[in-house]
Design a protein around this motif. Sequence first.
Motif, short mmCIF file in Angstrom:
data_model
loop_
_atom_site.label_atom_id
_atom_site.label_comp_id
_atom_site.label_asym_id
_atom_site.label_seq_id
_atom_site.Cartn_x
_atom_site.Cartn_y
_atom_site.Cartn_z
N HIS A 134 -2.12 6.42 -7.91
CA HIS A 134 -1.46 6.30 -6.61
C HIS A 134 -2.30 6.84 -5.46
O HIS A 134 -2.11 6.48 -4.31
CB HIS A 134 -0.13 7.04 -6.65
CG HIS A 134 -0.29 8.50 -6.97
ND1 HIS A 134 -0.22 8.99 -8.26
CD2 HIS A 134 -0.57 9.57 -6.20
CE1 HIS A 134 -0.43 10.29 -8.26
NE2 HIS A 134 -0.65 10.67 -7.02
N SER A 135 -3.22 7.75 -5.75
CA SER A 135 -3.95 8.41 -4.66
C SER A 135 -5.05 7.52 -4.07
O SER A 135 -5.65 7.87 -3.06
CB SER A 135 -4.57 9.72 -5.17
OG SER A 135 -5.64 9.45 -6.04
N VAL B 97 -11.62 -3.96 -16.64
CA VAL B 97 -10.69 -3.21 -15.78
C VAL B 97 -11.15 -1.76 -15.63
O VAL B 97 -12.00 -1.29 -16.38
CB VAL B 97 -9.26 -3.20 -16.37
CG1 VAL B 97 -8.63 -4.58 -16.35
CG2 VAL B 97 -9.25 -2.60 -17.75
N GLU B 98 -10.57 -1.10 -14.66
CA GLU B 98 -10.81 0.33 -14.43
C GLU B 98 -9.47 0.96 -14.06
O GLU B 98 -8.67 0.36 -13.34
CB GLU B 98 -11.81 0.49 -13.28
CG GLU B 98 -12.31 1.90 -13.03
CD GLU B 98 -13.62 2.18 -13.76
OE1 GLU B 98 -14.19 3.24 -13.55
OE2 GLU B 98 -14.07 1.30 -14.56
N ARG B 99 -9.23 2.17 -14.53
CA ARG B 99 -7.97 2.86 -14.26
C ARG B 99 -7.96 3.40 -12.83
O ARG B 99 -8.96 3.94 -12.36
CB ARG B 99 -7.80 4.00 -15.27
CG ARG B 99 -6.43 4.63 -15.29
CD ARG B 99 -6.20 5.40 -16.57
NE ARG B 99 -5.82 4.52 -17.66
CZ ARG B 99 -4.55 4.11 -17.88
NH1 ARG B 99 -3.57 4.52 -17.11
NH2 ARG B 99 -4.29 3.30 -18.88
N HIS C 87 -3.16 -3.05 -4.43
CA HIS C 87 -2.66 -1.78 -3.91
C HIS C 87 -1.19 -1.89 -3.57
O HIS C 87 -0.38 -1.02 -3.90
CB HIS C 87 -3.48 -1.36 -2.69
CG HIS C 87 -3.11 -0.02 -2.17
ND1 HIS C 87 -2.16 0.15 -1.18
CD2 HIS C 87 -3.53 1.22 -2.51
CE1 HIS C 87 -2.03 1.45 -0.94
NE2 HIS C 87 -2.85 2.12 -1.73
N ASP C 88 -0.85 -2.98 -2.92
CA ASP C 88 0.54 -3.16 -2.50
C ASP C 88 1.48 -3.24 -3.71
O ASP C 88 2.58 -2.73 -3.68
CB ASP C 88 0.68 -4.42 -1.65
CG ASP C 88 2.11 -4.62 -1.19
OD1 ASP C 88 2.60 -3.75 -0.44
OD2 ASP C 88 2.75 -5.59 -1.62
N ARG C 89 1.00 -3.86 -4.78
CA ARG C 89 1.84 -4.01 -5.97
C ARG C 89 1.88 -2.72 -6.79
O ARG C 89 2.67 -2.57 -7.72
CB ARG C 89 1.31 -5.17 -6.84
CG ARG C 89 2.17 -5.52 -8.06
CD ARG C 89 3.56 -5.95 -7.68
NE ARG C 89 4.43 -6.14 -8.84
CZ ARG C 89 5.17 -5.17 -9.38
NH1 ARG C 89 5.16 -3.96 -8.84
NH2 ARG C 89 5.92 -5.41 -10.42
N GLY C 90 0.99 -1.77 -6.45
CA GLY C 90 1.02 -0.49 -7.16
C GLY C 90 0.52 -0.57 -8.59
O GLY C 90 1.02 0.14 -9.47
N VAL C 91 -0.48 -1.41 -8.86
CA VAL C 91 -0.98 -1.52 -10.24
C VAL C 91 -1.71 -0.24 -10.64
O VAL C 91 -2.18 0.52 -9.81
CB VAL C 91 -1.94 -2.73 -10.40
CG1 VAL C 91 -1.19 -4.03 -10.19
CG2 VAL C 91 -3.13 -2.61 -9.49
N LYS C 92 -1.83 -0.02 -11.96
CA LYS C 92 -2.46 1.18 -12.48
C LYS C 92 -3.85 0.90 -13.05
O LYS C 92 -4.55 1.81 -13.52
CB LYS C 92 -1.57 1.82 -13.55
CG LYS C 92 -0.17 2.19 -13.05
CD LYS C 92 -0.20 3.16 -11.85
CE LYS C 92 1.20 3.57 -11.41
NZ LYS C 92 1.17 4.41 -10.19
N LEU C 93 -4.24 -0.37 -13.07
CA LEU C 93 -5.58 -0.77 -13.47
C LEU C 93 -6.03 -1.86 -12.49
O LEU C 93 -5.23 -2.74 -12.15
CB LEU C 93 -5.60 -1.37 -14.88
CG LEU C 93 -5.17 -0.52 -16.07
CD1 LEU C 93 -4.98 -1.39 -17.31
CD2 LEU C 93 -6.22 0.55 -16.36
N PHE D 148 -8.12 -9.10 -11.71
CA PHE D 148 -7.88 -9.47 -13.09
C PHE D 148 -7.06 -10.76 -13.07
O PHE D 148 -5.83 -10.72 -13.07
CB PHE D 148 -7.12 -8.33 -13.77
CG PHE D 148 -6.93 -8.53 -15.24
CD1 PHE D 148 -7.97 -8.29 -16.10
CD2 PHE D 148 -5.73 -8.97 -15.75
CE1 PHE D 148 -7.82 -8.48 -17.46
CE2 PHE D 148 -5.56 -9.17 -17.11
CZ PHE D 148 -6.61 -8.92 -17.96
#
Lengths: 291, 291, 291, 291
Positions: free
Chosen positions: C249-250, C244-246, C216-222, C202
């Motif tokens: 953490h998994s 975007v897609e939701r 992934h490293d930044r821990g984004v949620k979308l 994005f």
Amino acid sequence: MSPAAPLPTDDATHWVLTLSCPDRPGIVHAVAGLLAEHGGNITESQQFGDPLSGLFFMRVQVTASVARPVLEAALEALTREFDLTWSLDISGRPVRTLVMGSTAAHCLNDLAFRQRSESLPIELVAVVSNHTVLEPLAEFYGIPFHHVPVTAATKADAEARLLALVEELDVELVVLARYMQILSDDLCRALSGRVINIHHSFLPSFKGARPYAQAHDRGVKLIGATAHYVTGDLDEGPIIEQDVERVDHSRAVEDLVALGQDVERRALARAVRWHAEHRVLLDGHRTIVFR
Amino acid sequence: MSPAAPLPTDDATHWVLTLSCPDRPGIVHAVAGLLAEHGGNITESQQFGDPLSGLFFMRVQVTASVARPVLEAALEALTREFDLTWSLDISGRPVRTLVMGSTAAHCLNDLAFRQRSESLPIELVAVVSNHTVLEPLAEFYGIPFHHVPVTAATKADAEARLLALVEELDVELVVLARYMQILSDDLCRALSGRVINIHHSFLPSFKGARPYAQAHDRGVKLIGATAHYVTGDLDEGPIIEQDVERVDHSRAVEDLVALGQDVERRALARAVRWHAEHRVLLDGHRTIVFR
Amino acid sequence: MSPAAPLPTDDATHWVLTLSCPDRPGIVHAVAGLLAEHGGNITESQQFGDPLSGLFFMRVQVTASVARPVLEAALEALTREFDLTWSLDISGRPVRTLVMGSTAAHCLNDLAFRQRSESLPIELVAVVSNHTVLEPLAEFYGIPFHHVPVTAATKADAEARLLALVEELDVELVVLARYMQILSDDLCRALSGRVINIHHSFLPSFKGARPYAQAHDRGVKLIGATAHYVTGDLDEGPIIEQDVERVDHSRAVEDLVALGQDVERRALARAVRWHAEHRVLLDGHRTIVFR
Amino acid sequence: MSPAAPLPTDDATHWVLTLSCPDRPGIVHAVAGLLAEHGGNITESQQFGDPLSGLFFMRVQVTASVARPVLEAALEALTREFDLTWSLDISGRPVRTLVMGSTAAHCLNDLAFRQRSESLPIELVAVVSNHTVLEPLAEFYGIPFHHVPVTAATKADAEARLLALVEELDVELVVLARYMQILSDDLCRALSGRVINIHHSFLPSFKGARPYAQAHDRGVKLIGATAHYVTGDLDEGPIIEQDVERVDHSRAVEDLVALGQDVERRALARAVRWHAEHRVLLDGHRTIVFR
């Protein structure tokens, strides 16, 4: 074997266990104990107690160096104590899948592409169609194609042939990928819980034929698609997944059909994946989906 | 005044013109010509020709230093030529709005807050309720509150009182913000095209009472809300806006109710805004929404 | 020919006209007049005046029984008066498109499938790749495949060959469908406004390499994807579409990659469709998208 | 007490337990065992093993008729064995929350409304603001309002006063609801893990000041908001929730600001709910959110 044994070892198997039973204290402890006893390390676990049905549902992924019969025997013991219904599978094992279609190719194309490139855990063992349009696509993906025409006169024969294929090919899952024939009650019963259909509306809106024309006439602002298990009761089976797309007044029926293809394939692909990963459990006429 | 006159001048007005007529060539040219003749500069314009109804719809925002009677006279001339139906308003003028509610406060709270802080172009001239729960909220926002209890015996009186309020207060828009009484056919007819209701389901799914309970029972994976004009035909009026929210098996009916409040107020706020900005035109039992 | 002439006639053409010019009163009237003079019936029209750049943008679809040179001559006259930049095309004419890819097939598969089954108005005249993985897919869809390996030493030659192909094949649009090579500044300039890239984040988040690992490293949620025109300034070109897609953490990096493929192909397909339908106009380093 | 004891009894408490520890086999069994021993019935349970950090995370809701000290003592024993970090709370207990704001009211209005009508499990014990605009709203909801002006000269004093309030009022959570002052590093450290901020962009895009102006200039097609824990490193704290809204070229910066308010309050409300329900666990600079 001690629970503290280092895992996963080289020959450990990644199992997926799903179960349901009447809800009562101690289930999780008992299941976790059984798995720990066999050296299992739980990597994913979900559960849900339905206050309405009084049933408890659980899905566990576990890495364990244990033979299947050993694990099954242990589960049998638990079954008597807790009145369990359970199933055990190797995590990620491709589910043997037969796709039925008519002329629209978008769902078959999507499933076949995802199977090849995104590790959707299915094995496409046959495409069955009452038309021949889908044959080249099936061929490209190396899936045997069976042309089974259906008329009022041959419907029973056609269904018999389908059932024979399901038997011969050890089919575990049948996907109705915009297959434009209604299955008989007998066939629905015979394949109960093993057939997923994609309906091209946001059920229970616009059941039956030509849902996009119905949606257009009603002037809805979102169109949808519903992936559900097939039961004898048309468009009333347990819903697995739904999705929608925004539309506006400028869209003609044929635009809704085209836009809808995206929603259909998206909802169907998710439903097939969750089913193949043993994430969908039946709770009466509703589904538990452990995503 | 020449079309090339520099605009907007200090005393120019920002107009919004909506119109519909039988579709035929030359309409856009005629309307644009009329506006150019009066020194108008078009700042926003949308149009749609519906091939089914054969009608043409247009919405134009234009800045022009022209008196309303002059513009209206010019539009009258066009009306005869093209069989126009049109309306003219000052862009951004707050629409006089009456909100009806029962006990749920989320829609009223949302509209009142947006009116105050987000320039939602409405003026809230009254809150009418068959309960008193909403009175402090109305008071906080400085909106006169009218307690109009409704029983089977007093329903006709209550509706008469509402109509009287609509008249007295020059109400242009009535919003049913989770008002739990069904309006009589007579009232619906009297206020036709001026009443927006928020139905707590994704219509046409789950019409009637307790839609969240119906949705829960059906096991849907998305819940929705529908903002629509009210007609005598309950839950069948023209849809203005719909929205949905994802839910899963773990949600009880009361969770759906709580989650649904977000969807309801979002869909209602958009519908009210678009109506107040003259973006919604009726095309039979469907709406054109020029967003 | 009179504006009231019955239209569309049997030999009428459906034109799409896009234009931009300095904003001033009278443009819409002039354009609508020109079209009416030539018997045109406007079927779709959008416009936007950008207060920042002072430019006016318009897209009109019109049915008219008129020869192209006649229409072009009329537009030339208008060009002098209003300082227009315009382009005229037959509505729905397939745009000659070359797709560049490396090893990921999802974007090519999606575009080719939509071209065939959803009337995406492009003609796929070539697939160019620095690998051979995509050859069978191109072949299945009947698209000539060109293997053009790229190394540091051969990069200039490879780009020359691409440019030669663009020339030979009258290519109007180049789509970088997860092509993992960076184009030289010279090439970007040579093909300016004709190359669409899909970036797998994005933007402006996570520019450059391995955006899913960064996300992934930044821990984004979308997670997201961005379709944009390519300029010499990497990942900074004008944005056409984003989606975007939701995630949660998994999800491991490889899950994000797989989920991202859906977002990428969706955003890219929309951007290509809008470009091919002449719905995208450049306003400095931003885009106007008349959807 | 036997695990099979009928539960929930009249005086059972609904507990929520969260824990993390180095991942190894046997944890789930041990925790489930401990809870079963105390007559607990697990009603909700989630877990996650992070392969990168090697840590295991778990959240359990359990109904049990047991005194807190008894449960805590049992957990202490487990702590030594598994190197647990854990917290225990009564499920649904309102978390004592202080809201800081400046002039924008939408986030405070949303949190206060949800607290009152949607059982958001927080207790709003104070509103602190460097302006007085929010005072009437705080008053309407019965929340004590503290006006704490901030200038370069008084910043240290203002922060000292905030810390004193946090202490006096036993504040567990501080929400920065569009508070337009940057907290000092010292304050961030003092309140680490207890401060949630809503940033008005889709981080890491558009860090710092005026993100909507930055987003407009870049021509993005979606705007977003990010709720995150505050650390000394501005806009870099662990992300709890993100959401987006579609925009197009016609939106000016002030439209983005207005549209963004919806996204901001939605993302913030979810983050606050999940935090208050003990669903958010820290895994380095990323969050585990057990929804």
